[in-house]
Design a protein around this motif. Sequence first.
Motif: not given
Length: 129
Positions: A101-115
């Motif tokens: 329930k929070k904003d992660i931010g802005s990303f260019d092209g892709s996003y990687t969810a870790t672990s």
Amino acid sequence: MIRRPPRSTLSSSSAASDVYKRQSVNYAAMEKWMTESDKAATGPTLAQTSQYLYKPMSWDQTTAAVLIMNHGSSASDLTLKFSDIPGITCNSCKLRDVWAKKDIGSFDGSYTATSVGSHDTAFFIVSPA
């Protein structure tokens, strides 16, 4: 007398499908008859370790909800390419983590969810930045 498999419904096609669901495939027997070129052409059968589902969230399809699933047996990093989401045309996209329930931010092209844990999910809202 013709013996028929048990039917779970009155549909004529369901009896056959019930039988096929119960049948197992003996891969060892299949490989016994395959030539080396057949084995090389088919290669090993591997299941996907991850996949994503999406749903447009706005009438103009610029915002989408995306669920990424880890089917692997261990935690792994899962990458979401924005160009792979139908209807999403932004190169720089804003992400919101639905579970946290929070904003992660802005990303260019892709996003990687870790672990992302084994058999776990990550759930995002993707929109233009």
